[in-house]
Structure formats: C-alpha cells, structure tokens
Design a protein around this motif. Structure first.
Motif, PDB file in Angstrom:
ATOM      1  N   ILE A   6       0.594   9.545   1.440  1.00  0.00           N
ATOM      2  CA  ILE A   6       0.497   8.631   2.519  1.00  0.00           C
ATOM      3  C   ILE A   6       1.078   7.123   1.623  1.00  0.00           C
ATOM      4  CG2 ILE A   6      -0.725   7.367   4.044  1.00  0.00           C
ATOM      5  CD1 ILE A   6      -2.562   9.038   4.397  1.00  0.00           C
ATOM      6  N   PHE A   7       2.628   7.455   2.093  1.00  0.00           N
ATOM      7  CA  PHE A   7       3.661   5.173   0.971  1.00  0.00           C
ATOM      8  C   PHE A   7       3.018   4.596   2.105  1.00  0.00           C
ATOM      9  CE2 PHE A   7       5.144   9.450  -0.704  1.00  0.00           C
ATOM     10  CZ  PHE A   7       5.095   9.716  -2.303  1.00  0.00           C
ATOM     11  N   GLY A   8       3.659   3.436   1.140  1.00  0.00           N
ATOM     12  CA  GLY A   8       3.851   1.835   2.348  1.00  0.00           C
ATOM     13  C   GLY A   8       5.314   2.225   1.535  1.00  0.00           C
ATOM     14  N   ALA A  27       3.288  -6.083   2.149  1.00  0.00           N
ATOM     15  CA  ALA A  27       1.958  -6.096   2.354  1.00  0.00           C
ATOM     16  C   ALA A  27       1.783  -5.158   3.692  1.00  0.00           C
ATOM     17  CB  ALA A  27       1.576  -7.862   2.202  1.00  0.00           C
ATOM     18  N   VAL A  28       1.811  -5.442   4.771  1.00  0.00           N
ATOM     19  CA  VAL A  28       1.661  -4.612   5.937  1.00  0.00           C
ATOM     20  C   VAL A  28       1.756  -3.026   5.942  1.00  0.00           C
ATOM     21  CG1 VAL A  28       2.753  -4.364   8.663  1.00  0.00           C
ATOM     22  CG2 VAL A  28       2.561  -6.551   7.837  1.00  0.00           C
ATOM     23  N   ALA A  29       3.107  -2.644   4.757  1.00  0.00           N
ATOM     24  CA  ALA A  29       3.010  -1.172   4.852  1.00  0.00           C
ATOM     25  C   ALA A  29       1.643  -0.489   3.796  1.00  0.00           C
ATOM     26  CB  ALA A  29       3.881  -0.687   4.301  1.00  0.00           C
ATOM     27  N   LYS A  30       1.509  -1.705   2.983  1.00  0.00           N
ATOM     28  CA  LYS A  30       0.280  -0.863   1.685  1.00  0.00           C
ATOM     29  C   LYS A  30      -1.234  -1.038   2.563  1.00  0.00           C
ATOM     30  CE  LYS A  30      -1.450  -1.848  -2.159  1.00  0.00           C
ATOM     31  NZ  LYS A  30      -1.025  -2.984  -3.796  1.00  0.00           N
ATOM     32  N   GLU A  31      -1.564  -1.907   3.264  1.00  0.00           N
ATOM     33  CA  GLU A  31      -2.095  -1.961   3.658  1.00  0.00           C
ATOM     34  C   GLU A  31      -2.354  -0.812   5.474  1.00  0.00           C
ATOM     35  OE1 GLU A  31      -5.261  -5.342   6.787  1.00  0.00           O
ATOM     36  OE2 GLU A  31      -3.229  -5.882   6.504  1.00  0.00           O
ATOM     37  N   ALA A  32      -1.412  -0.750   5.798  1.00  0.00           N
ATOM     38  CA  ALA A  32      -1.305   0.271   7.070  1.00  0.00           C
ATOM     39  C   ALA A  32      -2.222   2.266   6.231  1.00  0.00           C
ATOM     40  CB  ALA A  32      -0.013   0.652   7.469  1.00  0.00           C
ATOM     41  N   ALA A  33      -0.988   1.848   4.717  1.00  0.00           N
ATOM     42  CA  ALA A  33      -1.229   3.028   3.857  1.00  0.00           C
ATOM     43  C   ALA A  33      -2.299   3.503   3.808  1.00  0.00           C
ATOM     44  CB  ALA A  33       0.052   3.564   2.787  1.00  0.00           C
ATOM     45  N   GLN A  34      -3.494   2.180   2.785  1.00  0.00           N
ATOM     46  CA  GLN A  34      -4.623   2.270   2.808  1.00  0.00           C
ATOM     47  C   GLN A  34      -5.677   2.497   3.690  1.00  0.00           C
ATOM     48  OE1 GLN A  34      -4.616  -2.301   1.379  1.00  0.00           O
ATOM     49  NE2 GLN A  34      -4.616  -1.285  -0.753  1.00  0.00           N
ATOM     50  N   ILE A  35      -5.314   1.994   5.598  1.00  0.00           N
ATOM     51  CA  ILE A  35      -6.610   2.318   6.260  1.00  0.00           C
ATOM     52  C   ILE A  35      -5.914   3.759   6.587  1.00  0.00           C
ATOM     53  CG2 ILE A  35      -6.635   1.956   8.800  1.00  0.00           C
ATOM     54  CD1 ILE A  35      -5.301  -0.766   8.669  1.00  0.00           C
ATOM     55  N   SER A  46      -7.431  15.449   0.908  1.00  0.00           N
ATOM     56  CA  SER A  46      -7.228  14.419  -0.866  1.00  0.00           C
ATOM     57  C   SER A  46      -6.028  13.705  -0.359  1.00  0.00           C
ATOM     58  CB  SER A  46      -6.882  15.742  -1.863  1.00  0.00           C
ATOM     59  OG  SER A  46      -6.303  16.222  -2.194  1.00  0.00           O
ATOM     60  N   VAL A  47      -5.866  12.582  -1.059  1.00  0.00           N
ATOM     61  CA  VAL A  47      -4.534  11.957  -0.382  1.00  0.00           C
ATOM     62  C   VAL A  47      -4.327  10.788  -2.085  1.00  0.00           C
ATOM     63  CG1 VAL A  47      -3.720   9.730   0.430  1.00  0.00           C
ATOM     64  CG2 VAL A  47      -5.300  10.830   1.530  1.00  0.00           C
ATOM     65  N   VAL A  48      -2.105  10.896  -2.362  1.00  0.00           N
ATOM     66  CA  VAL A  48      -1.873   9.989  -2.940  1.00  0.00           C
ATOM     67  C   VAL A  48      -0.798   9.053  -2.201  1.00  0.00           C
ATOM     68  CG1 VAL A  48      -1.674  12.869  -4.544  1.00  0.00           C
ATOM     69  CG2 VAL A  48       0.310  12.068  -3.102  1.00  0.00           C
ATOM     70  N   ASN A  49      -0.646   8.035  -2.954  1.00  0.00           N
ATOM     71  CA  ASN A  49       0.080   7.119  -2.980  1.00  0.00           C
ATOM     72  C   ASN A  49       0.662   6.657  -3.280  1.00  0.00           C
ATOM     73  OD1 ASN A  49      -3.436   6.529  -1.880  1.00  0.00           O
ATOM     74  ND2 ASN A  49      -1.827   6.387  -0.031  1.00  0.00           N
ATOM     75  N   GLY A  50       0.820   6.225  -4.351  1.00  0.00           N
ATOM     76  CA  GLY A  50       2.301   6.433  -5.041  1.00  0.00           C
ATOM     77  C   GLY A  50       2.408   4.885  -5.190  1.00  0.00           C
ATOM     78  N   PHE A  51       1.328   3.836  -4.698  1.00  0.00           N
ATOM     79  CA  PHE A  51       1.410   2.396  -4.974  1.00  0.00           C
ATOM     80  C   PHE A  51       2.842   1.865  -6.474  1.00  0.00           C
ATOM     81  CE2 PHE A  51      -2.050   2.212  -2.159  1.00  0.00           C
ATOM     82  CZ  PHE A  51      -1.391   2.007  -0.627  1.00  0.00           C
ATOM     83  N   GLY A  52       3.403   0.998  -6.180  1.00  0.00           N
ATOM     84  CA  GLY A  52       3.546   0.524  -7.113  1.00  0.00           C
ATOM     85  C   GLY A  52       5.333   1.267  -7.516  1.00  0.00           C
ATOM     86  N   ILE A  71       3.856  10.734   4.623  1.00  0.00           N
ATOM     87  CA  ILE A  71       4.376  10.066   5.732  1.00  0.00           C
ATOM     88  C   ILE A  71       4.225   8.346   5.317  1.00  0.00           C
ATOM     89  CG2 ILE A  71       1.698   9.708   6.365  1.00  0.00           C
ATOM     90  CD1 ILE A  71       2.970   8.742   9.356  1.00  0.00           C
ATOM     91  N   GLU A  72       5.222   7.890   5.498  1.00  0.00           N
ATOM     92  CA  GLU A  72       5.356   6.432   5.040  1.00  0.00           C
ATOM     93  C   GLU A  72       5.763   5.712   6.217  1.00  0.00           C
ATOM     94  OE1 GLU A  72       7.754   5.518   1.695  1.00  0.00           O
ATOM     95  OE2 GLU A  72       9.196   4.999   2.634  1.00  0.00           O
ATOM     96  N   TYR A  73       4.799   4.454   5.881  1.00  0.00           N
ATOM     97  CA  TYR A  73       4.283   3.598   6.949  1.00  0.00           C
ATOM     98  C   TYR A  73       5.887   2.263   6.682  1.00  0.00           C
ATOM     99  CZ  TYR A  73       0.673   6.198   9.060  1.00  0.00           C
ATOM    100  OH  TYR A  73       0.167   6.160   9.993  1.00  0.00           O
ATOM    101  N   HIS A  74       5.969   1.626   7.765  1.00  0.00           N
ATOM    102  CA  HIS A  74       7.175   0.445   8.063  1.00  0.00           C
ATOM    103  C   HIS A  74       7.125  -0.289   8.892  1.00  0.00           C
ATOM    104  CE1 HIS A  74      10.114   1.750   4.610  1.00  0.00           C
ATOM    105  NE2 HIS A  74      10.025   2.970   4.783  1.00  0.00           N
ATOM    106  N   THR A  75       7.268  -1.203   8.177  1.00  0.00           N
ATOM    107  CA  THR A  75       7.656  -2.022   9.780  1.00  0.00           C
ATOM    108  C   THR A  75       8.797  -2.408  10.376  1.00  0.00           C
ATOM    109  OG1 THR A  75       7.824  -4.378   8.579  1.00  0.00           O
ATOM    110  CG2 THR A  75       5.583  -3.460   9.758  1.00  0.00           C
ATOM    111  N   ASN A  76       9.283  -3.235  11.384  1.00  0.00           N
ATOM    112  CA  ASN A  76      10.290  -2.694  11.822  1.00  0.00           C
ATOM    113  C   ASN A  76      10.996  -4.187  11.915  1.00  0.00           C
ATOM    114  OD1 ASN A  76      13.175  -2.231  12.876  1.00  0.00           O
ATOM    115  ND2 ASN A  76      12.477  -0.559  13.948  1.00  0.00           N
ATOM    116  N   ALA A  77      12.388  -4.117  11.776  1.00  0.00           N
ATOM    117  CA  ALA A  77      13.125  -6.437  12.587  1.00  0.00           C
ATOM    118  C   ALA A  77      14.257  -6.017  12.830  1.00  0.00           C
ATOM    119  CB  ALA A  77      13.193  -6.464  11.380  1.00  0.00           C
ATOM    120  N   GLY A  78      14.735  -6.683  13.353  1.00  0.00           N
ATOM    121  CA  GLY A  78      15.809  -7.021  14.315  1.00  0.00           C
ATOM    122  C   GLY A  78      16.091  -7.076  15.993  1.00  0.00           C
ATOM    123  N   GLY A  79      14.912  -7.779  15.935  1.00  0.00           N
ATOM    124  CA  GLY A  79      14.927  -8.362  17.844  1.00  0.00           C
ATOM    125  C   GLY A  79      14.365  -7.525  18.922  1.00  0.00           C
ATOM    126  N   GLY A  80      13.990  -6.338  18.519  1.00  0.00           N
ATOM    127  CA  GLY A  80      13.542  -5.220  19.387  1.00  0.00           C
ATOM    128  C   GLY A  80      11.960  -5.715  19.333  1.00  0.00           C
TER     129      GLY A  80
END
Length: 277
Positions: A6-8, A27-35, A46-52, A71-80
């Motif tokens: 589970i990656f951020g 920051a949002v992606a890391k928080e989501a990965a932690q949740i 068991s989970v691997v994260n690979g932060f950094g 699974i890798e969490y992100h946020t989008n941008a661009g007006g949608g």
C-alpha cells in the motif's frame, strides 16, 4: 494472511505532487496509505509501504517483497471532481480490480469517474501498475483543487479510504473484514453461589491454612483473575471460616482475616488444611 503493498503516491524524497485548498498530494496520499494499512492489518494481512522510496524503487520493492497485490493512493487535479482508478491497460485482472475499487470508493457524495487504463493518461503508462509483478491499481481519491471534493475528503477520509481498501482486498480474494468487527460472544453471567453446603457450626474454632506457597484468594465467589485479592504463603491462612460454598464446578471457603474482612479461597484439600485454632 497475505502480504500486500500500500503506497502513498509522490512520497519519494524528491517527488512532488498536486496541491490545492491548503492540501498537498504528498501528505494526503501518505495519510490515505496509513489509513489503508491499518485497515489491511486489522484484516490480518502484512503490509509494505515504502515511504521515502521513489516510484521506481516502490515498484522494485513490491516485487522484492513478493506481494500479492498493490494499490497506490493519489489525488487528482485539473478542474474535475470525484474519484477514479487506473489499471494496467491490457491486463484484465488489473482492470477488474480497478472497477471494484472505483465503484466502491465513490462514497459520501464523491462522483465515480470509473476505471481507466493507464494508456489513457498523458504519460501513456503508469509504472506502479505496469512494472509490478502483482496485480496493481492506482486510485485517485478526489480532486485536490475542487473545494467540494476537499470538503468531502476532510469530513470522511477514513470512510473513503476504508471503502476503497475493502474493495481492493475483496478484488484480490483476500479477507476484507477486520477482526475487530467480529461479533464478540455474550459475556458469561457470574456464577451465583449455592447455599452453604455445610453449617457454620462445622467450622467453629477452626482455621484455614495454606499447604502451598502463593495460594490465591478472591474478593468474591469467583475463579477469575480480575477478582484475585491476594495470595497467602504456605503455613499461613485465615483465622475464621464462615462456610463452604459451591462456585462453578468446585468449592470455596468463605473466610475472614484477623480484621474481619471477608474473602474466598479454594476448598480443595490439595491446597488447604482445616486445623484447630
């Protein structure tokens, strides 16, 4: 139990992401990965994260750890607005997994933008879904530059991430029900002591002495650890025996110490003697 990744997104040291409305994608992606990690672990995985780690390093890390899903969490941008999930174009397993995640993660008013192939992006490929051996998806949680999306995220982030993570685990055919959600058995009612098996006169001028060291005695008729009042050493005991009572499937003596305080102790002759005062 399975091992998953589970990656951020954009959580490598030199990586940057989108920003808006006072939030950064990193920051949002890391928080989501932690949740998500907490949820997956509660489900027994068991989970691997690979932060950094950089994007390339994260893909290699997942492969080296032989995870069964990514699974890798992100946020989008661009007006949608809304959330969407990317899969490895041409990979049916990744596509099916993305469909499950995208439909389940559109909660609390988030628009479901669906599952999309990585070949449809401006990059033409997404390394995290294409360079990992395990089936992988990239989930865009919401649009960070949308005021309404950010409001939904701030008020429901745990619900949103857990919904996506649950669907992802289910799509991998892994347990997706946290162990903490399993119904607890009804508490056992405390045993009601029966009437005295013998009369008080039987123990007149008698005292109880322990035959073993560190023999436990209790605050009330019970065998539970939480009701232990203390212990008595070998050769030590109680000067007054009130009565003998049945507690569960065995017997205890109701006794009093020299100050008149009442306690309960095993009546087994293996552990105690009844002697004349």
């Amino acid at each position: 139990m399975a091992k998953v990744a589970i990656f951020g997104g954009h959580n490598g040291i030199n990586e940057t992401g989108a920003y808006g409305n006072g939030l950064t994608e990193k920051a949002v992606a890391k928080e989501a990965a932690q949740i998500a990690t907490a949820y997956a672990k509660a489900c027994g995985h068991s989970v691997v994260n690979g932060f950094g780690k950089s994007l390339t390093e994260r893909a290699k890390y997942a492969n080296a750890e032989n995870v069964v899903g990514v699974i890798e969490y992100h946020t989008n941008a661009g007006g949608g607005q809304g959330s969407e999930t990317f899969f490895c174009g041409g990979n049916a397993a990744s596509q099916n997994l993305a469909k499950k995640v995208s439909s389940s993660a559109a909660v609390k008013g988030l628009k479901n933008r669906g599952a999309k192939a990585d070949t449809s992006t401006r990059h033409g490929r997404l390394a995290i879904v294409r360079d990992t051996k395990a089936t992988a998806v990239l989930h865009e949680l919401f649009f960070i530059d949308s005021v309404s999306d950010v409001k939904i995220w701030k008020g429901n982030k745990k619900t949103i991430v857990e919904a996506a993570t649950k669907a992802w685990l289910q799509g991998l055919n892994l347990n997706a029900v946290p162990k903490t959600n399993v119904a607890k058995p009804s508490p056992v009612k405390p045993t009601t002591p029966s009437k005295p098996a013998t009369s008080n006169s039987t123990y007149k001028n008698k005292k109880l002495v322990s035959k073993v060291p560190n023999l436990r005695f209790y605050d009330k008729p019970s065998w539970g650890d939480k009701d232990v009042a203390g212990t008595v050493n070998k050769g030590v005991g109680f000067p007054t025996i009130v009565e003998k009572i049945k507690v569960g499937d065995a017997y205890q003596y109701k006794v009093k110490n020299s100050k008149g305080a009442t306690y309960y102790i095993t009546a087994s002759s293996k552990y105690v003697d009844i002697k004349n005062k």
